[in-house]
Design a protein around this motif. Sequence first.
Motif, PDB file in Angstrom:
ATOM      1  N   GLN A  46       0.835  -1.204   0.000  1.00 16.03           N
ATOM      2  CA  GLN A  46       0.000   0.000   0.000  1.00 16.03           C
ATOM      3  C   GLN A  46       0.868   1.252   0.000  1.00 16.03           C
ATOM      4  N   LEU A  47       1.949   1.209   0.755  1.00 11.38           N
ATOM      5  CA  LEU A  47       2.861   2.352   0.785  1.00 11.38           C
ATOM      6  C   LEU A  47       3.528   2.551  -0.566  1.00 11.38           C
ATOM      7  N   ILE A  48       3.894   1.456  -1.218  1.00  8.96           N
ATOM      8  CA  ILE A  48       4.461   1.551  -2.567  1.00  8.96           C
ATOM      9  C   ILE A  48       3.430   2.123  -3.527  1.00  8.96           C
ATOM     10  N   ALA A  49       2.182   1.661  -3.434  1.00  5.28           N
ATOM     11  CA  ALA A  49       1.121   2.166  -4.309  1.00  5.28           C
ATOM     12  C   ALA A  49       0.923   3.671  -4.114  1.00  5.28           C
ATOM     13  N   ALA A  50       0.880   4.115  -2.867  1.00  6.98           N
ATOM     14  CA  ALA A  50       0.697   5.543  -2.594  1.00  6.98           C
ATOM     15  C   ALA A  50       1.886   6.351  -3.098  1.00  6.98           C
ATOM     16  N   ALA A  51       3.089   5.832  -2.894  1.00  3.67           N
ATOM     17  CA  ALA A  51       4.280   6.537  -3.369  1.00  3.67           C
ATOM     18  C   ALA A  51       4.278   6.643  -4.886  1.00  3.67           C
ATOM     19  N   HIS A  52       3.935   5.559  -5.561  1.00  2.11           N
ATOM     20  CA  HIS A  52       3.941   5.573  -7.021  1.00  2.11           C
ATOM     21  C   HIS A  52       2.863   6.509  -7.562  1.00  2.11           C
ATOM     22  N   ALA A  53       1.656   6.433  -6.996  1.00  2.80           N
ATOM     23  CA  ALA A  53       0.572   7.298  -7.459  1.00  2.80           C
ATOM     24  C   ALA A  53       0.898   8.772  -7.252  1.00  2.80           C
ATOM     25  N   SER A  54       1.462   9.110  -6.103  1.00  2.00           N
ATOM     26  CA  SER A  54       1.754  10.523  -5.834  1.00  2.00           C
ATOM     27  C   SER A  54       2.913  11.018  -6.693  1.00  2.00           C
ATOM     28  N   VAL A 123       9.868   7.251  -8.843  1.00  2.00           N
ATOM     29  CA  VAL A 123       9.388   6.003  -8.250  1.00  2.00           C
ATOM     30  C   VAL A 123       9.205   4.948  -9.339  1.00  2.00           C
ATOM     31  N   SER A 124       8.717   5.336 -10.514  1.00  2.00           N
ATOM     32  CA  SER A 124       8.633   4.377 -11.626  1.00  2.00           C
ATOM     33  C   SER A 124      10.004   3.807 -11.941  1.00  2.00           C
ATOM     34  N   ARG A 125      10.988   4.671 -11.982  1.00  2.30           N
ATOM     35  CA  ARG A 125      12.349   4.209 -12.282  1.00  2.30           C
ATOM     36  C   ARG A 125      12.859   3.282 -11.174  1.00  2.30           C
ATOM     37  N   ALA A 126      12.555   3.604  -9.920  1.00  3.80           N
ATOM     38  CA  ALA A 126      12.992   2.754  -8.813  1.00  3.80           C
ATOM     39  C   ALA A 126      12.322   1.387  -8.859  1.00  3.80           C
ATOM     40  N   LEU A 127      11.119   1.332  -9.411  1.00  5.49           N
ATOM     41  CA  LEU A 127      10.362   0.082  -9.481  1.00  5.49           C
ATOM     42  C   LEU A 127      10.533  -0.631 -10.822  1.00  5.49           C
ATOM     43  N   SER A 128      11.559  -0.299 -11.561  1.00  2.80           N
ATOM     44  CA  SER A 128      11.746  -0.850 -12.897  1.00  2.80           C
ATOM     45  C   SER A 128      11.911  -2.366 -12.910  1.00  2.80           C
ATOM     46  N   GLY A 129      12.209  -2.972 -11.789  1.00  2.00           N
ATOM     47  CA  GLY A 129      12.320  -4.425 -11.716  1.00  2.00           C
ATOM     48  C   GLY A 129      10.984  -5.144 -11.673  1.00  2.00           C
ATOM     49  N   VAL A 130       9.888  -4.393 -11.504  1.00  2.00           N
ATOM     50  CA  VAL A 130       8.561  -5.005 -11.509  1.00  2.00           C
ATOM     51  C   VAL A 130       8.265  -5.436 -12.954  1.00  2.00           C
ATOM     52  N   PRO A 131       7.890  -6.703 -13.166  1.00  2.00           N
ATOM     53  CA  PRO A 131       7.723  -7.203 -14.534  1.00  2.00           C
ATOM     54  C   PRO A 131       6.697  -6.440 -15.381  1.00  2.00           C
ATOM     55  N   GLU A 132       5.638  -5.930 -14.749  1.00  2.00           N
ATOM     56  CA  GLU A 132       4.589  -5.278 -15.535  1.00  2.00           C
ATOM     57  C   GLU A 132       4.081  -4.032 -14.790  1.00  2.00           C
ATOM     58  N   ILE A 133       4.216  -2.887 -15.436  1.00  2.00           N
ATOM     59  CA  ILE A 133       3.621  -1.651 -14.934  1.00  2.00           C
ATOM     60  C   ILE A 133       2.763  -1.103 -16.071  1.00  2.00           C
ATOM     61  N   THR A 134       1.454  -1.063 -15.822  1.00  2.00           N
ATOM     62  CA  THR A 134       0.529  -0.600 -16.855  1.00  2.00           C
ATOM     63  C   THR A 134       0.032   0.800 -16.524  1.00  2.00           C
ATOM     64  N   LEU A 135      -0.473   1.488 -17.540  1.00  2.00           N
ATOM     65  CA  LEU A 135      -0.996   2.835 -17.367  1.00  2.00           C
ATOM     66  C   LEU A 135      -2.252   3.001 -18.194  1.00  2.00           C
ATOM     67  N   ASP A 136      -3.307   3.459 -17.550  1.00  2.00           N
ATOM     68  CA  ASP A 136      -4.544   3.840 -18.223  1.00  2.00           C
ATOM     69  C   ASP A 136      -4.745   5.321 -17.910  1.00  2.00           C
ATOM     70  N   ALA A 137      -4.568   6.168 -18.925  1.00  2.00           N
ATOM     71  CA  ALA A 137      -4.655   7.628 -18.724  1.00  2.00           C
ATOM     72  C   ALA A 137      -5.794   8.186 -19.563  1.00  2.00           C
ATOM     73  N   THR A 138      -6.696   8.929 -18.893  1.00  2.00           N
ATOM     74  CA  THR A 138      -7.807   9.558 -19.591  1.00  2.00           C
ATOM     75  C   THR A 138      -8.031  10.968 -19.079  1.00  2.00           C
ATOM     76  N   LEU A 139      -8.634  11.779 -19.938  1.00  2.00           N
ATOM     77  CA  LEU A 139      -9.031  13.122 -19.540  1.00  2.00           C
ATOM     78  C   LEU A 139     -10.441  13.067 -18.965  1.00  2.00           C
ATOM     79  N   ALA A 140     -10.671  13.832 -17.925  1.00  2.00           N
ATOM     80  CA  ALA A 140     -12.019  13.942 -17.359  1.00  2.00           C
ATOM     81  C   ALA A 140     -12.884  14.689 -18.366  1.00  2.00           C
ATOM     82  N   SER A 141     -14.134  14.283 -18.454  1.00  2.00           N
ATOM     83  CA  SER A 141     -15.014  14.955 -19.413  1.00  2.00           C
ATOM     84  C   SER A 141     -15.720  16.134 -18.786  1.00  2.00           C
TER      85      SER A 141
END
Length: 141
Positions: A46-54, A123-141
């Motif tokens: 959870q801490l990793i998730a919060a760090a990556h998201a922020s 943080v993405s660079r620090a987590l580069s050893g994770v086999p899969e990092i996906t991204l879904d990016a959208t604009l709010a309507s």
Amino acid sequence: MPARGTAEWKGDLRSGGGTFTAGDTISGDYSFKSRFEDGPGANPEQLIAAAHASCFSMALSNALAQAGTPVDSVQTNAVVTLRPVDGVPTITKIELTTVGKVPGIDEAAFKEAADRAKAGCPVSRALSGVPEITLDATLAS
């Protein structure tokens, strides 16, 4: 500026428990149940998730502002998946989902900026050893 965190664990893995502090104001408890059985309390993922998201949200906001399209907001959720690999708990996937409120930009330009932010955020660079990092990016309507 160095970032600091501390943790202490007492007892064995299954019945013991721990506490953590991140910086001056974030703290919590963690346990085997909170980490592996969806029990109450926090866990390192959870801490990793919060760090990556922020970190990602800041990187994307900065990239867009530097490109002349400052954001109203960028909200990012991160889901960190922990699975056994060869019998060892391993972070196997991180899913980033971000929604931006960015006046004056189209969806394609937003997605391109998000991809660059994902590649460049510390943080993405620090987590580069994770086999899969996906991204879904959208604009709010």
